[in-house]
Design an enzyme around this catalytic site. Structure first.
Site, short mmCIF file in Angstrom:
data_model
loop_
_atom_site.label_atom_id
_atom_site.label_comp_id
_atom_site.label_asym_id
_atom_site.label_seq_id
_atom_site.Cartn_x
_atom_site.Cartn_y
_atom_site.Cartn_z
N TRP A 172 0.66 49.44 -69.95
CA TRP A 172 0.14 50.10 -71.15
C TRP A 172 -1.34 50.39 -71.05
O TRP A 172 -1.82 51.43 -71.54
CB TRP A 172 0.48 49.28 -72.39
N LYS B 4 6.51 45.96 -83.33
CA LYS B 4 6.76 44.69 -82.67
C LYS B 4 6.56 43.50 -83.62
O LYS B 4 7.45 42.70 -83.81
CB LYS B 4 5.87 44.57 -81.42
N ASP C 286 -5.97 47.11 -77.71
CA ASP C 286 -4.61 47.50 -78.06
C ASP C 286 -3.80 46.23 -78.26
O ASP C 286 -3.35 45.61 -77.29
CB ASP C 286 -4.02 48.37 -76.94
#
Length: 364
Positions: free
Chosen positions: A102, A199, A175
């Protein structure tokens, strides 16, 4: 709890009490006679919901008053672009730490928007005997001035988490899509935190942005108005119609987290869940984890069967036992068990019990 435990990395399971309340209120929310999806986002009832949601997340994360909390579109990938467009301007440069899939994707998006000359990177993962570990650099020794440093403290694909605080001479952009509110952090150490909701917060399509006042004075690149943090602040995250149902569910998750004892209590439970699974993986000859112990993710436990010919049988038998979404990301293979806040300890214990029985059944 349901007989099924969902270990999906995202969209992930939501707390069952939240889902049950949403089901009950689906057609009649707050005595309005209509669904929360059907009312105006500018109605006094929905404004009250948004104000309570912000108050709750501020309490849960102890967010200082010089930070704005935004409820935005686009998920984590949308924020890859928004961060660049909001802060870099035409001459700004940024440093990206790369520790997995990511953070690499964030670099790709940043370079597409700003160009290679504005984005520098540092790889902070080392591998030794197939074991990955984080090695943080001495950032004080870097002479280049950056608008911000970007990193991803928890890499869901690779099962790597950074627990050490990063000491940066530049504002830190993090992030936290996969570990927000999973453990306590000092928000004041960050210039901006963003997180896709799917999530630990709610359904996909919503992202949370926590931004410090001073960063909003940075020069911008041209961008879509709905991703402009300044406009979002000015219009209370309602420059255009927001994802109202996702916002409602996030608000309910915040209430649930408070009822569970807040982030400090969730941190205790999450540590226990992760330890329970990692301890078993380390003790069983059939399974292995490939991340150094100090960098093992508490949210996304990756593991491999040493006999990979058993992979399909493992997944099929796990599904039959009510343990779903355990297949690892296609880019790395193996297995992955995501243990977000909504996953109860009982789910982890059920997984360990299954893995023990599977290992015994298929032992030589």
């Amino acid at each position: 709890m349901s007989a099924t435990y969902n270990f999906c990395a995202g969209p992930a399971m939501l707390p069952q009490p939240v889902m049950q309340k949403a089901q009950k209120e689906l057609l009649d929310w707050n005595g309005q006679g209509v669904s929360v999806m059907e009312i105006s986002h500018r109605s006094k009832e929905f404004i009250a919901l948004t104000e309570q949601a912000e108050a709750d997340i501020r309490e849960l994360m102890n967010i200082p008053s010089n930070y704005h909390v935004l409820f935005m579109h686009g998920g984590g990938r949308g924020q890859f672009a928004a961060v660049v467009n909001n802060f870099l301007g035409e001459a700004g440069r940024a440093l990206y730490l790369v520790d997995g899939s990511w953070s690499s994707a964030a670099v790709d998006e940043a370079r597409k928007l700003a160009g290679d000359e504005q984005i520098d990177t540092l790889n902070i993962v080392e591998k030794d005997n197939n074991i990955s570990r984080i090695v943080l650099p001495n950032l004080e020794g870097i002479e280049q001035d950056y608008r911000y440093l970007h990193y991803c403290p928890n890499e869901t694909v690779d099962g790597i988490e950074i627990f050490d605080e990063i000491n940066s001479p530049w504002p830190i952009v993090a992030d936290m899509s996969s570990n927000i509110m999973s453990r306590e952090i000092d928000v004041s150490r960050y210039g901006l935190i963003y997180a896709g909701a799917q999530k630990n917060i709610g359904p996909s399509g919503l992202s949370i942005v926590i931004v410090r006042d001073d960063l909003l004075a940075y020069p911008q690149l041209n961008q879509a108005s709905i991703m402009d943090y300044r406009l979002a602040v000015k219009h209370d995250s309602m420059f255009n119609t927001p994802p109202t149902f996702a916002w409602y569910l996030a608000a309910e998750v915040f209430k649930w987290l408070k009822s569970q004892g807040g982030v400090s209590k969730m941190s205790e439970v999450n540590q226990l869940k992760a330890k329970t699974l990692y301890d078993f993986i380390d003790s069983c000859d059939l399974y292995e984890n490939r991340v150094a112990e100090q960098n093992r993710s508490q949210m996304n436990v990756t593991f491999y069967l040493k006999d990979e010919s058993l992979n399909e049988a493992f997944l099929a038998e796990a599904k039959a036992a009510g343990l779903v979404a355990l297949k690892g990301h296609r880019s790395v293979g193996g297995m992955r068990a995501s243990l977000y806040n909504a996953m109860p300890l009982a789910g982890v214990e059920a997984l360990v019990s299954f893995m023990r029985a599977f290992a015994k059944k298929h032992s030589a």
